[in-house]
Design a protein around this motif. Structure first.
Motif, PDB file in Angstrom:
ATOM      1  N   LEU A  33       2.827 -11.908   0.687  1.00 21.32           N
ATOM      2  CA  LEU A  33       3.535 -11.967   1.965  1.00 21.32           C
ATOM      3  C   LEU A  33       2.589 -11.708   3.119  1.00 21.32           C
ATOM      4  CD1 LEU A  33       5.093  -9.722  -0.054  1.00 21.32           C
ATOM      5  CD2 LEU A  33       6.845 -10.113   1.610  1.00 21.32           C
ATOM      6  N   THR A  34       2.955 -12.209   4.279  1.00 20.59           N
ATOM      7  CA  THR A  34       2.328 -11.800   5.524  1.00 20.59           C
ATOM      8  C   THR A  34       3.330 -10.894   6.217  1.00 20.59           C
ATOM      9  OG1 THR A  34       1.068 -13.841   5.739  1.00 20.59           O
ATOM     10  CG2 THR A  34       1.418 -12.559   7.754  1.00 20.59           C
ATOM     11  N   LEU A  35       2.935  -9.661   6.474  1.00 20.99           N
ATOM     12  CA  LEU A  35       3.782  -8.706   7.184  1.00 20.99           C
ATOM     13  C   LEU A  35       3.433  -8.746   8.660  1.00 20.99           C
ATOM     14  CD1 LEU A  35       3.508  -5.636   4.783  1.00 20.99           C
ATOM     15  CD2 LEU A  35       5.147  -7.524   4.711  1.00 20.99           C
ATOM     16  N   HIS A  36       4.445  -8.717   9.510  1.00 17.67           N
ATOM     17  CA  HIS A  36       4.231  -8.789  10.953  1.00 17.67           C
ATOM     18  C   HIS A  36       4.122  -7.391  11.550  1.00 17.67           C
ATOM     19  CE1 HIS A  36       4.764 -13.156  11.212  1.00 17.67           C
ATOM     20  NE2 HIS A  36       5.500 -12.966  10.128  1.00 17.67           N
ATOM     21  N   THR A  37       3.125  -6.688  11.074  1.00 17.01           N
ATOM     22  CA  THR A  37       2.753  -5.370  11.582  1.00 17.01           C
ATOM     23  C   THR A  37       1.341  -5.076  11.090  1.00 17.01           C
ATOM     24  OG1 THR A  37       3.513  -3.075  11.844  1.00 17.01           O
ATOM     25  CG2 THR A  37       3.650  -4.025   9.637  1.00 17.01           C
ATOM     26  N   ALA A  49      -1.915  -3.296   9.295  1.00 22.74           N
ATOM     27  CA  ALA A  49      -2.176  -2.664   8.002  1.00 22.74           C
ATOM     28  C   ALA A  49      -2.119  -1.150   8.136  1.00 22.74           C
ATOM     29  CB  ALA A  49      -3.538  -3.108   7.473  1.00 22.74           C
ATOM     30  N   GLU A  50      -2.585  -0.625   9.263  1.00 19.94           N
ATOM     31  CA  GLU A  50      -2.578   0.821   9.482  1.00 19.94           C
ATOM     32  C   GLU A  50      -1.156   1.368   9.455  1.00 19.94           C
ATOM     33  OE1 GLU A  50      -4.226  -1.305  11.621  1.00 19.94           O
ATOM     34  OE2 GLU A  50      -6.180  -0.963  10.722  1.00 19.94           O
ATOM     35  N   THR A  51      -0.218   0.613  10.008  1.00 20.38           N
ATOM     36  CA  THR A  51       1.183   1.035  10.002  1.00 20.38           C
ATOM     37  C   THR A  51       1.737   1.017   8.585  1.00 20.38           C
ATOM     38  OG1 THR A  51       1.513   0.172  12.229  1.00 20.38           O
ATOM     39  CG2 THR A  51       3.482   0.496  10.889  1.00 20.38           C
ATOM     40  N   MET A  52       1.405  -0.012   7.819  1.00 21.45           N
ATOM     41  CA  MET A  52       2.018  -0.188   6.509  1.00 21.45           C
ATOM     42  C   MET A  52       1.457   0.713   5.419  1.00 21.45           C
ATOM     43  SD  MET A  52       4.526  -2.004   7.060  1.00 21.45           S
ATOM     44  CE  MET A  52       5.110  -1.892   5.384  1.00 21.45           C
ATOM     45  N   VAL A  53       0.213   1.120   5.510  1.00 25.26           N
ATOM     46  CA  VAL A  53      -0.335   1.953   4.436  1.00 25.26           C
ATOM     47  C   VAL A  53       0.400   3.278   4.306  1.00 25.26           C
ATOM     48  CG1 VAL A  53      -2.614   0.894   4.393  1.00 25.26           C
ATOM     49  CG2 VAL A  53      -2.205   2.866   5.862  1.00 25.26           C
ATOM     50  N   GLU A  54       1.073   3.710   5.360  1.00 22.97           N
ATOM     51  CA  GLU A  54       1.839   4.956   5.322  1.00 22.97           C
ATOM     52  C   GLU A  54       3.258   4.758   4.796  1.00 22.97           C
ATOM     53  OE1 GLU A  54       0.403   7.851   5.912  1.00 22.97           O
ATOM     54  OE2 GLU A  54      -1.452   6.780   6.343  1.00 22.97           O
ATOM     55  N   HIS A  55       3.704   3.522   4.658  1.00 17.42           N
ATOM     56  CA  HIS A  55       5.075   3.243   4.240  1.00 17.42           C
ATOM     57  C   HIS A  55       5.228   3.504   2.742  1.00 17.42           C
ATOM     58  CE1 HIS A  55       8.866   1.194   3.597  1.00 17.42           C
ATOM     59  NE2 HIS A  55       9.024   1.212   4.901  1.00 17.42           N
ATOM     60  N   PRO A  56       6.309   4.182   2.326  1.00 16.20           N
ATOM     61  CA  PRO A  56       6.479   4.491   0.901  1.00 16.20           C
ATOM     62  C   PRO A  56       6.474   3.258  -0.012  1.00 16.20           C
ATOM     63  CG  PRO A  56       8.060   5.718   2.222  1.00 16.20           C
ATOM     64  CD  PRO A  56       7.360   4.766   3.144  1.00 16.20           C
ATOM     65  N   SER A  57       7.064   2.159   0.401  1.00 16.48           N
ATOM     66  CA  SER A  57       7.106   0.973  -0.454  1.00 16.48           C
ATOM     67  C   SER A  57       5.739   0.317  -0.607  1.00 16.48           C
ATOM     68  CB  SER A  57       8.102  -0.048   0.097  1.00 16.48           C
ATOM     69  OG  SER A  57       9.413   0.430  -0.054  1.00 16.48           O
ATOM     70  N   ALA A  58       4.825   0.609   0.297  1.00 18.75           N
ATOM     71  CA  ALA A  58       3.503  -0.011   0.233  1.00 18.75           C
ATOM     72  C   ALA A  58       2.719   0.457  -0.988  1.00 18.75           C
ATOM     73  CB  ALA A  58       2.722   0.281   1.503  1.00 18.75           C
ATOM     74  N   ARG A  59       3.069   1.583  -1.549  1.00 21.32           N
ATOM     75  CA  ARG A  59       2.328   2.089  -2.711  1.00 21.32           C
ATOM     76  C   ARG A  59       2.505   1.204  -3.940  1.00 21.32           C
ATOM     77  NH1 ARG A  59       5.509   6.086  -6.087  1.00 21.32           N
ATOM     78  NH2 ARG A  59       7.641   5.800  -5.377  1.00 21.32           N
ATOM     79  N   TRP A  60       3.492   0.294  -3.896  1.00 19.23           N
ATOM     80  CA  TRP A  60       3.742  -0.602  -5.018  1.00 19.23           C
ATOM     81  C   TRP A  60       2.928  -1.889  -4.923  1.00 19.23           C
ATOM     82  CZ3 TRP A  60       5.984   1.658  -8.873  1.00 19.23           C
ATOM     83  CH2 TRP A  60       6.854   2.710  -8.634  1.00 19.23           C
ATOM     84  N   GLY A  61       1.967  -1.928  -4.028  1.00 21.12           N
ATOM     85  CA  GLY A  61       1.168  -3.135  -3.889  1.00 21.12           C
ATOM     86  C   GLY A  61      -0.118  -2.873  -3.138  1.00 21.12           C
ATOM     87  N   GLU A  62      -0.736  -3.960  -2.695  1.00 26.77           N
ATOM     88  CA  GLU A  62      -1.998  -3.877  -1.957  1.00 26.77           C
ATOM     89  C   GLU A  62      -1.817  -4.443  -0.560  1.00 26.77           C
ATOM     90  OE1 GLU A  62      -5.239  -5.692  -4.031  1.00 26.77           O
ATOM     91  OE2 GLU A  62      -4.582  -4.870  -5.949  1.00 26.77           O
ATOM     92  N   ILE A  63      -2.338  -3.734   0.422  1.00 29.47           N
ATOM     93  CA  ILE A  63      -2.288  -4.139   1.828  1.00 29.47           C
ATOM     94  C   ILE A  63      -3.697  -4.514   2.261  1.00 29.47           C
ATOM     95  CG2 ILE A  63      -1.850  -3.352   4.187  1.00 29.47           C
ATOM     96  CD1 ILE A  63       0.741  -3.189   2.856  1.00 29.47           C
ATOM     97  N   GLN A  64      -3.823  -5.693   2.886  1.00 32.28           N
ATOM     98  CA  GLN A  64      -5.101  -6.127   3.444  1.00 32.28           C
ATOM     99  C   GLN A  64      -4.873  -6.571   4.882  1.00 32.28           C
ATOM    100  OE1 GLN A  64      -8.148  -6.052   2.001  1.00 32.28           O
ATOM    101  NE2 GLN A  64      -7.181  -5.066   0.245  1.00 32.28           N
ATOM    102  N   PRO A  65      -5.662  -6.072   5.836  1.00 30.86           N
ATOM    103  CA  PRO A  65      -5.487  -6.507   7.222  1.00 30.86           C
ATOM    104  C   PRO A  65      -5.822  -7.984   7.395  1.00 30.86           C
ATOM    105  CG  PRO A  65      -7.397  -5.055   7.015  1.00 30.86           C
ATOM    106  CD  PRO A  65      -6.750  -5.125   5.672  1.00 30.86           C
ATOM    107  N   ILE A  66      -5.063  -8.646   8.263  1.00 34.20           N
ATOM    108  CA  ILE A  66      -5.361 -10.028   8.677  1.00 34.20           C
ATOM    109  C   ILE A  66      -5.927  -9.980  10.084  1.00 34.20           C
ATOM    110  CG2 ILE A  66      -4.385 -12.283   9.251  1.00 34.20           C
ATOM    111  CD1 ILE A  66      -2.272 -11.765   7.052  1.00 34.20           C
ATOM    112  N   ASP A  67      -5.200  -9.294  10.968  1.00 32.84           N
ATOM    113  CA  ASP A  67      -5.656  -9.053  12.340  1.00 32.84           C
ATOM    114  C   ASP A  67      -4.947  -7.783  12.816  1.00 32.84           C
ATOM    115  OD1 ASP A  67      -3.031  -9.863  13.181  1.00 32.84           O
ATOM    116  OD2 ASP A  67      -3.706 -11.935  13.383  1.00 32.84           O
ATOM    117  N   ALA A  68      -4.991  -7.502  14.108  1.00 34.09           N
ATOM    118  CA  ALA A  68      -4.419  -6.257  14.629  1.00 34.09           C
ATOM    119  C   ALA A  68      -2.895  -6.187  14.505  1.00 34.09           C
ATOM    120  CB  ALA A  68      -4.824  -6.075  16.090  1.00 34.09           C
TER     121      ALA A  68
END
Length: 110
Positions: free
Chosen positions: A32-36, A38-57
């Motif tokens: 998925l592309t999340l519209h927020t 990466a810094e915001t999402m790494v703190e989200h509890p559901s994010a621990r079930w996957g990998e987050i990679q920044p695309i842009d700010a």
């Protein structure tokens, strides 16, 4: 029967099991592309079930998986942000059915 003891490839048994579970293949792998950010999402509890990679700010890529489409769909909705789902096609169709069901459930009746 005797077995030769071997060293674990991790610092302790709990870490070894956690790494094994985290690296198990899933029946469905979502991208998925999340519209927020990466810094915001790494703190989200559901994010621990996957990998987050920044695309842009303002966007990041999230990869996660599961063997059950309902659990996977619920996890994506619980992220609480807008997203574009790229794959898998089975999950895209599943979320479309959820959307139809939720739209029917939230109609305002006269």
């Amino acid at each position: 029967m005797r077995f030769t003891r071997r060293d674990l490839p991790a610092k302790d048994p709990a870490t070894f099991v956690a790494q094994g579970i985290a690296n198990m293949p899933n029946r469905y792998e979502a991208r998925l592309t999340l519209h927020t950010s990466a810094e915001t999402m790494v703190e989200h509890p559901s994010a621990r079930w996957g990998e987050i990679q920044p695309i842009d700010a303002e966007r990041c890529e999230y990869r996660t998986g599961d063997d059950n489409l309902d659990w996977l769909a619920a996890r994506l909705v619980m992220l609480g942000v807008d997203f574009d789902l790229h794959e898998p096609p089975e999950l895209i169709a599943h979320l479309a059915r959820w959307g139809d069901r939720l739209s029917r459930a939230t109609r305002v009746w006269p």
